[in-house]
Design an enzyme around this catalytic site. Structure first.
Site, PDB file in Angstrom:
ATOM      1  N   CYS A 105      39.792  39.135  41.154  1.00 12.30           N
ATOM      2  CA  CYS A 105      39.795  40.376  40.384  1.00 12.30           C
ATOM      3  C   CYS A 105      40.472  40.186  39.027  1.00 12.30           C
ATOM      4  O   CYS A 105      41.082  39.153  38.750  1.00 12.30           O
ATOM      5  CB  CYS A 105      40.531  41.450  41.175  1.00 12.30           C
ATOM      6  SG  CYS A 105      42.307  41.166  41.210  1.00 12.30           S
ATOM      7  N   CYS A 117      48.010  40.659  43.755  1.00 11.54           N
ATOM      8  CA  CYS A 117      47.288  39.708  42.903  1.00 11.54           C
ATOM      9  C   CYS A 117      48.279  38.776  42.204  1.00 11.54           C
ATOM     10  O   CYS A 117      47.993  37.590  42.024  1.00 11.54           O
ATOM     11  CB  CYS A 117      46.437  40.449  41.879  1.00 11.54           C
ATOM     12  SG  CYS A 117      45.541  41.850  42.573  1.00 11.54           S
ATOM     13  N   CYS A 166      41.132  40.523  50.344  1.00 10.90           N
ATOM     14  CA  CYS A 166      40.181  40.753  49.249  1.00 10.90           C
ATOM     15  C   CYS A 166      39.235  39.576  49.066  1.00 10.90           C
ATOM     16  O   CYS A 166      38.220  39.702  48.392  1.00 10.90           O
ATOM     17  CB  CYS A 166      40.914  41.041  47.945  1.00 10.90           C
ATOM     18  SG  CYS A 166      41.923  39.672  47.398  1.00 10.90           S
ATOM     19  N   ASP A 170      39.860  36.846  47.447  1.00  6.63           N
ATOM     20  CA  ASP A 170      40.052  36.150  46.183  1.00  6.63           C
ATOM     21  C   ASP A 170      40.725  34.795  46.400  1.00  6.63           C
ATOM     22  O   ASP A 170      41.562  34.644  47.295  1.00  6.63           O
ATOM     23  CB  ASP A 170      40.894  36.994  45.224  1.00  6.63           C
ATOM     24  CG  ASP A 170      40.127  38.228  44.765  1.00  6.63           C
ATOM     25  OD1 ASP A 170      38.927  38.318  45.078  1.00  6.63           O
ATOM     26  OD2 ASP A 170      40.721  39.082  44.103  1.00  6.63           O
TER      27      ASP A 170
HETATM   28 FE1  FES Z   1      42.486  40.216  45.432  1.00  6.19          FE
HETATM   29 FE2  FES Z   1      43.406  41.059  43.171  1.00  6.19          FE
HETATM   30  S1  FES Z   1      42.171  42.161  44.543  1.00  6.19           S
HETATM   31  S2  FES Z   1      43.782  39.163  44.117  1.00  6.19           S
END
Ligand code: FES
Length: 133
Positions: A60, A104, A35, A37
């Site tokens: 997110c 996450c 993702c 992140d």
């Molecule tokens: Fe990547 Fe939540 S979608 S940490």
């Protein structure tokens, strides 16, 4: 049924412990390749206890809520206890996360682990204390 619990929404809208600790004793950073992140954790440690913790999360809503909750769970705790925090415990404290958002909470758990390992890398003698029980 709502996608996110009220606790998730609360910690997302009003995250606790956001920011940077300038002279942190330990910093951990992790990212999720899928993702994209990123999460960074800063710890202040005194006598093997986490006296302060702050985080920056570029990610997110679940990642922000998870890091906020995780910091609340480890603040004031001994390192050994913080090291054992699981992502399930973080998710449970948030009254659950959707299955596809569990990763996450893993990010939050890994960020803490990474910061604690950073501390042990800087103070190898402390790591020894841990393993000796
Ligand atoms: Fe990547 Fe939540 S979608 S940490």
């Amino acid at each position: 049924m709502a996608l996110y619990s009220e606790k998730v929404m609360d910690h997302f809208r009003n995250p606790r412990n956001v920011g940077v600790i300038e002279n942190a004793d330990a910093v951990g950073e992790v990212g999720n390749l899928k993702c994209g992140d990123i999460m960074r954790m800063y710890l202040k440690i005194d006598d093997d206890t986490i006296t302060d913790v702050k985080f920056e999360t570029f990610g997110c809503a679940s990642a922000i809520a998870s890091s906020s909750m995780a910091t609340e769970l480890i603040k004031g705790k001994p390192l050994s206890e913080a090291m054992e925090l699981t992502n399930q415990a973080v998710a449970e404290s948030l009254d659950g996360l959707p299955d596809y958002k569990m990763h996450c909470s893993v990010l939050a758990q890994e960020a803490i682990e990474s910061a604690i390992n950073d501390y042990y890398d800087k103070h190898p003698e402390k790591r020894k204390d841990q393993t000796d029980g």
